[in-house]
Design an enzyme around this catalytic site. Structure first.
Site, PDB file in Angstrom:
ATOM      1  N   ARG A 174       0.982  -1.271   0.238  1.00  0.00           N
ATOM      2  CA  ARG A 174       0.122   0.051   0.194  1.00  0.00           C
ATOM      3  C   ARG A 174       0.920   1.156   0.110  1.00  0.00           C
ATOM      4  O   ARG A 174       0.858   2.198  -0.884  1.00  0.00           O
ATOM      5  CB  ARG A 174      -1.039   0.105   1.308  1.00  0.00           C
ATOM      6  CG  ARG A 174      -2.104  -0.932   0.902  1.00  0.00           C
ATOM      7  CD  ARG A 174      -1.865  -2.230   0.465  1.00  0.00           C
ATOM      8  NE  ARG A 174      -3.094  -3.152   0.120  1.00  0.00           N
ATOM      9  CZ  ARG A 174      -3.602  -4.074   0.930  1.00  0.00           C
ATOM     10  NH1 ARG A 174      -2.726  -4.191   1.920  1.00  0.00           N
ATOM     11  NH2 ARG A 174      -4.683  -4.779   0.717  1.00  0.00           N
ATOM     12  N   ASP A 203       0.248  -7.316  -3.619  1.00  0.00           N
ATOM     13  CA  ASP A 203      -0.755  -7.083  -3.586  1.00  0.00           C
ATOM     14  C   ASP A 203      -1.390  -6.603  -4.776  1.00  0.00           C
ATOM     15  O   ASP A 203      -0.928  -6.544  -5.847  1.00  0.00           O
ATOM     16  CB  ASP A 203      -1.117  -6.210  -2.313  1.00  0.00           C
ATOM     17  CG  ASP A 203      -2.457  -6.411  -1.422  1.00  0.00           C
ATOM     18  OD1 ASP A 203      -3.518  -6.541  -2.039  1.00  0.00           O
ATOM     19  OD2 ASP A 203      -2.242  -6.803  -0.230  1.00  0.00           O
ATOM     20  N   HIS A 264      -5.947 -10.627  -4.179  1.00  0.00           N
ATOM     21  CA  HIS A 264      -4.833  -9.432  -3.932  1.00  0.00           C
ATOM     22  C   HIS A 264      -3.703  -9.590  -4.898  1.00  0.00           C
ATOM     23  O   HIS A 264      -2.722  -9.800  -4.672  1.00  0.00           O
ATOM     24  CB  HIS A 264      -4.422  -9.680  -2.448  1.00  0.00           C
ATOM     25  CG  HIS A 264      -5.244  -9.042  -1.505  1.00  0.00           C
ATOM     26  ND1 HIS A 264      -5.817  -7.748  -1.330  1.00  0.00           N
ATOM     27  CD2 HIS A 264      -6.199  -9.541  -0.667  1.00  0.00           C
ATOM     28  CE1 HIS A 264      -6.548  -7.564  -0.420  1.00  0.00           C
ATOM     29  NE2 HIS A 264      -6.771  -8.866   0.094  1.00  0.00           N
ATOM     30  N   ASP A 327      -6.416 -14.575   1.531  1.00  0.00           N
ATOM     31  CA  ASP A 327      -7.490 -13.905   2.087  1.00  0.00           C
ATOM     32  C   ASP A 327      -8.226 -12.944   0.914  1.00  0.00           C
ATOM     33  O   ASP A 327      -7.738 -12.939  -0.077  1.00  0.00           O
ATOM     34  CB  ASP A 327      -7.009 -12.970   3.196  1.00  0.00           C
ATOM     35  CG  ASP A 327      -6.030 -11.830   2.679  1.00  0.00           C
ATOM     36  OD1 ASP A 327      -5.424 -12.243   1.843  1.00  0.00           O
ATOM     37  OD2 ASP A 327      -6.014 -10.562   3.046  1.00  0.00           O
ATOM     38  N   GLU A 328      -9.509 -12.768   1.382  1.00  0.00           N
ATOM     39  CA  GLU A 328     -10.215 -11.800   0.583  1.00  0.00           C
ATOM     40  C   GLU A 328     -10.194 -12.041  -0.839  1.00  0.00           C
ATOM     41  O   GLU A 328      -9.685 -11.406  -1.496  1.00  0.00           O
ATOM     42  CB  GLU A 328      -9.962 -10.490   0.974  1.00  0.00           C
ATOM     43  CG  GLU A 328     -10.107 -10.113   2.291  1.00  0.00           C
ATOM     44  CD  GLU A 328      -9.440  -8.666   2.813  1.00  0.00           C
ATOM     45  OE1 GLU A 328     -10.465  -7.913   3.182  1.00  0.00           O
ATOM     46  OE2 GLU A 328      -8.625  -8.250   2.372  1.00  0.00           O
ATOM     47  N   TYR A 419      -4.286  -5.321  14.978  1.00  0.00           N
ATOM     48  CA  TYR A 419      -4.005  -4.505  14.088  1.00  0.00           C
ATOM     49  C   TYR A 419      -3.660  -3.293  14.357  1.00  0.00           C
ATOM     50  O   TYR A 419      -4.190  -2.268  14.682  1.00  0.00           O
ATOM     51  CB  TYR A 419      -5.431  -4.456  13.115  1.00  0.00           C
ATOM     52  CG  TYR A 419      -5.482  -5.672  12.348  1.00  0.00           C
ATOM     53  CD1 TYR A 419      -5.279  -7.140  12.474  1.00  0.00           C
ATOM     54  CD2 TYR A 419      -5.852  -5.296  10.814  1.00  0.00           C
ATOM     55  CE1 TYR A 419      -5.090  -7.823  11.647  1.00  0.00           C
ATOM     56  CE2 TYR A 419      -5.833  -6.536   9.825  1.00  0.00           C
ATOM     57  CZ  TYR A 419      -5.476  -7.584  10.387  1.00  0.00           C
ATOM     58  OH  TYR A 419      -5.548  -8.644   9.181  1.00  0.00           O
ATOM     59  N   THR A 470      -0.555  -0.590   5.725  1.00  0.00           N
ATOM     60  CA  THR A 470       0.105   0.621   5.364  1.00  0.00           C
ATOM     61  C   THR A 470      -0.805   1.556   4.389  1.00  0.00           C
ATOM     62  O   THR A 470      -0.360   2.540   3.852  1.00  0.00           O
ATOM     63  CB  THR A 470       1.626   0.744   4.897  1.00  0.00           C
ATOM     64  OG1 THR A 470       1.557  -0.095   3.379  1.00  0.00           O
ATOM     65  CG2 THR A 470       2.441   0.064   5.658  1.00  0.00           C
ATOM     66  N   GLU A 471      -2.355   1.189   4.461  1.00  0.00           N
ATOM     67  CA  GLU A 471      -3.086   2.155   3.494  1.00  0.00           C
ATOM     68  C   GLU A 471      -2.967   3.582   3.958  1.00  0.00           C
ATOM     69  O   GLU A 471      -2.898   4.703   3.140  1.00  0.00           O
ATOM     70  CB  GLU A 471      -4.346   1.761   3.504  1.00  0.00           C
ATOM     71  CG  GLU A 471      -4.891   0.408   2.857  1.00  0.00           C
ATOM     72  CD  GLU A 471      -4.605  -0.713   3.764  1.00  0.00           C
ATOM     73  OE1 GLU A 471      -4.018  -0.623   4.596  1.00  0.00           O
ATOM     74  OE2 GLU A 471      -5.442  -1.575   3.316  1.00  0.00           O
TER      75      GLU A 471
HETATM   76  C1  ACM Z   1      -5.921  -9.260   5.916  1.00  0.00           C
HETATM   77  O1  ACM Z   1      -6.137  -8.081   6.895  1.00  0.00           O
HETATM   78  N1  ACM Z   1      -6.801  -8.962   5.118  1.00  0.00           N
HETATM   79  C2  ACM Z   1      -5.439 -10.242   6.160  1.00  0.00           C
END
Ligand code: ACM
Ligand code: ZN
Length: 756
Positions: A174, A203, A264, A327-328, A419, A470-471
């Site tokens: 990010r 990503d 991602h 993920d996602e 987080y 780090t967005e």
């Molecule tokens: C994550 O925070 N998507 C692993």
């Protein structure tokens, strides 16, 4: 000199005053398992030697040399490394008979000598880190510091970690963070006995590792065009990767690369769109959130591509683990892709979730062929867990609990506890972040071994890791601001057994550890003065402001516009104002260091008169087209499509260009001061700009203001520009404005009170 005086002062305070009755006046962090403080001290002198015995072990020599160099930098002493010695020495000794784990150590400090024993060089390294922490914090200085008494108290310590995995994850996709930054963090991790660095290298937003076979991964995949026209770029060459891996290894830190799949992956797919379901073309994602375009699971060439990448990447990382993300991964493209659907049929899979599991299983085979172990985020539980996988639990603890209960190893990294991309204070005081108020004690008190995991399976919890996404961390300084000091709390929850953890003791020791972080120029967070809901405080006659901070440190302030200093007036009682004042207030650490200053404008203003104009229910909403970004882009705008709407609930996609303007009236129930916030671009009240987010990344009602209003109806004008600022779309924000009387809870206006 001033620094030194302050430091000595601090030493005295912490030695004689600031510790709890149960707690020893030592600052070793993470707290050792067993420690007995003895009388007397050991003095480090230029004649002190490092004794390593008659061993030829290079790894042991290396540990001694590491601390020799460190001590040399801070003290100027050039300690000799010797084979024997009994007096005025620090002896490092491997002792395989010790009843300790491989990371444990025994440390004995007497006036005559310091003795560290361990089964391994890693144990000795940790023992020596404890020795460093027995010395004054200036031992961490990069330059010689004069006037310090380099003595340490006599102690007996027996120590080993509660968990074998003590990690930190850094997202460099990010916002890219360079090699120097990474090394700096590895230094700090080593000081606090952390042993895994999880490097999130790929990503949707950037691909950051050179792969020689696929040069476009970095030529194309490491260059992002942001919505504001700026370019964000960065990647590591393989030489740089090797340099970091070696640097980490010298500090007994294993680097885990993360190569994200099947989701991602947009940076890779922008470079090589043939491995997507649709064939592209794509651009690197320049907004945060989850991307629909993922690797095609129906195309064998995708697996060949990933295998070739892994074949090149894995040998760069000698550690046991490879992280494959997982993920996602949205299933939208797979649902519509004939190849993916054919795969589901051919492999007798139930659905796209089982297709994800199929994907992960195939990748797991590649990783196992390299003799490595696979880690994935907890979505790899979907559709059946790969047999040997270690699960990293991030969507809370449930994934980790489920996986450990199935007999899989797990690493706990749950949001929100671990987080650290969330701010560590109140939204109106802290810089913008993805969330707020994830405080030091919340992390500290996290217990990785949930009681929901059957007791006989709890050993599958390898440990915990904090995740630094780090967005919002757009500069290295801000990344450190988010990471510290919470990473130290993580280090202690991983090392110190639960029954020996004590937040008050940790907080006391932290005051010394922060001075050590100062020596490394770490921009750690210092709690800000909190209390007032905004940084502009309106009042009519007088106002009283009350402040606190999350660690109950003293605060100092000025009212003459100058920056507060350690010696400025102490905040003791609520402050009352009856004239316009610029109040600058900061939190004061025991070291004499101040937090960033919180500046509040305290402003006397008359009540804005209400209007008695007759109005109709509902408010007006208009639209204008165009590629708009800033408020100035709306000059001369042609507003069309006027509509009367009942409230601010507007469904608009962030991809649609243009802007909306709401106008109308809202009501306040009584004369008084009202606090406002909006996540839109500009809010005017009675013709005055009250909130401006022009060109600013904003969410969570971050921007606040207060004004004095007379009871009754007031005109407003609210602008919403469909833009993407710093990766966050205005369209993702709440569309209206919220307000409250002083001390109240900010809320949307009641639609029944809105009119035009
Ligand atoms: C994550 O925070 N998507 C692993
Ligand atoms: Zn497909």
């Amino acid at each position: 000199m001033k620094k030194i005086i302050i430091a000595c002062l601090w030493c005295c305070i912490s030695l004689f005053a600031g510790y709890a009755a149960q707690d020893t006046p030592l600052n070793i962090t993470p707290a050792p398992q067993e420690m007995t403080v003895k009388s007397g001290t050991f003095a480090l002198t230029p004649q002190t030697s490092l004794v390593v015995g008659r061993t030829q072990r290079a790894d042991l020599q290396k540990v001694a040399a590491y601390f020799q160099a460190k001590i040399n930098r801070a003290t100027g002493y050039d300690l000799a490394i010797k084979n024997s010695g009994n007096h005025n020495c620090i002896s490092l000794q491997i002792d395989r008979s010790l009843k300790l784990g491989d990371e444990g150590y025994r440390l004995s400090v007497t006036p005559k000598r310091v003795q560290v024993k361990a089964r391994t060089p890693q144990g000795l390294f940790y023992g020596m880190q404890s020795v460093m922490q027995l010395l004054p914090p200036q031992i961490e200085s990069e330059q010689p510091v004069d006037g310090i008494d380099w003595t340490m108290p006599c102690v007996e310590i027996g120590d080993e970690p509660a968990y074998g995995y003590r990690g930190m994850m850094l997202d460099v996709c990010r916002h890219f963070h360079d090699v120097e930054f990474v090394k700096k963090q590895l230094d700090i991790m080593a000081m606090f006995k952390m042993n895994y660095f999880h490097w999130h290298l790929t990503d949707d937003h950037l691909w950051t590792i050179e792969v020689k076979r696929y040069p476009r991964l970095t030529e194309v995949g490491s260059v992002r065009h942001n919505a504001d026209g700026s370019i964000h770029r960065g990647f590591y060459t393989q030489e740089q990767i090797k340099e970091v891996v070696a640097y980490a290894a010298d500090r007994f830190i294993t680097v885990i690369p993360e190569i994200e799949l099947p989701g991602h992956a947009l940076a890779a797919l922008t470079a090589y769109p043939e491995y997507s379901c649709t064939g592209g073309p794509f651009e690197l994602r320049n907004k945060w959130g989850v991307e629909d375009n993922v690797y095609c699971a129906g195309n064998d060439k995708t697996f060949e591509f990933l295998e070739n990448i892994l074949d090149e990447v894995i040998p760069l990382f000698p550690g046991k683990y490879v992280h494959i993300g997982g993920d996602e991964c949205p299933k939208k493209r797979w649902k519509a892709c004939p190849k993916c659907q054919k795969r589901i049929q051919d492999e007798n899979l139930k659905d796209e979730h089982e297709l994800q599991s199929y994907f992960i299983h195939r990748i797991e085979k590649i990783i196992l062929e390299h003799g490595k172990a696979m880690i994935g985020w907890d979505e790899i539980l979907e559709g059946g867990l790969a047999p040997s996988a270690t699960v990293m639990s991030w969507r809370g603890e449930e994934g980790g609990i489920a996986a450990a209960s199935m007999g899989h190893d797990v690493i706990m990294t749950p949001s929100p506890w671990l987080y650290v991309d969330a701010g560590q204070g109140a939204v109106e005081a802290e810089p913008i972040a993805i969330k707020f108020a994830i405080m030091l004690d919340k992390i500290y008190n996290y217990d990785p071994s949930s009681e929901k995991i059957p007791e006989n399976l709890r050993h599958h919890v390898l440990g915990a890791q904090c995740n630094m996404w780090t967005e919002y961390a757009v500069t290295p300084d801000y990344t450190e601001y988010l990471l510290y000091p919470r990473m130290l709390a993580l280090a202690e929850l991983d090392w110190t057994p639960k029954e020996k953890k004590d937040y008050n003791s940790f907080a006391r020791r932290l005051d010394s550890q922060l001075v050590r972080l100062d020596m490394h120029h770490i921009n750690y967070h210092i709690p800000l003065p909190e209390g007032p809901m905004a940084n502009r405080i309106a009042f009519t006659d007088q106002t009283t402001l009350t402040f606190h901070n999350s660690r109950n440190y003293p605060m100092v302030y000025t009212t003459d516009g100058s920056e507060p200093q350690a010696g400025s007036t102490r905040y003791e009682n609520p402050l009352t104002f009856d004239r316009n004042t610029t109040l600058k207030i900061a939190t004061l650490l025991p070291s004499g260091k101040l937090s960033t200053t919180r500046t509040l404008e305290v402003v006397r203003e008359p009540l804005m008169p209400a209007t008695d104009q007759a109005t109709q229910p509902g408010i007006e909403r208009r639209r204008t087209e165009g590629n708009l970004y800033f408020v100035k882009d709306l000059e001369g705008a042609y507003w069309t499509e006027p509509q009367v709407v009942k409230d601010f609930s507007l469904k608009t996609s962030g991809d649609e260009k243009g802007a909306y303007c709401y106008t109308g009236y809202f009501e306040v129930p009584a004369d008084g001061i009202y606090y406002f916030s909006s996540e839109m671009d500009e809010l005017q009240i009675d013709g005055r700009v009250v909130i401006s987010n022009d060109g600013r990344l904003v969410r969570h009602s971050h921007t606040r203001n207060s004004i004095a209003l007379q009871k009754g109806k007031h005109a407003f004008r609210l602008l919403m520009i469909n833009n993407n600022i710093g990766g966050y779309l205005r369209a993702w924000n709440n569309k209206g404005f919220i307000f409250a009387p002083e001390g109240g809870t900010l809320a949307l206006p009641d639609p029944a009170t809105l009119s035009h």
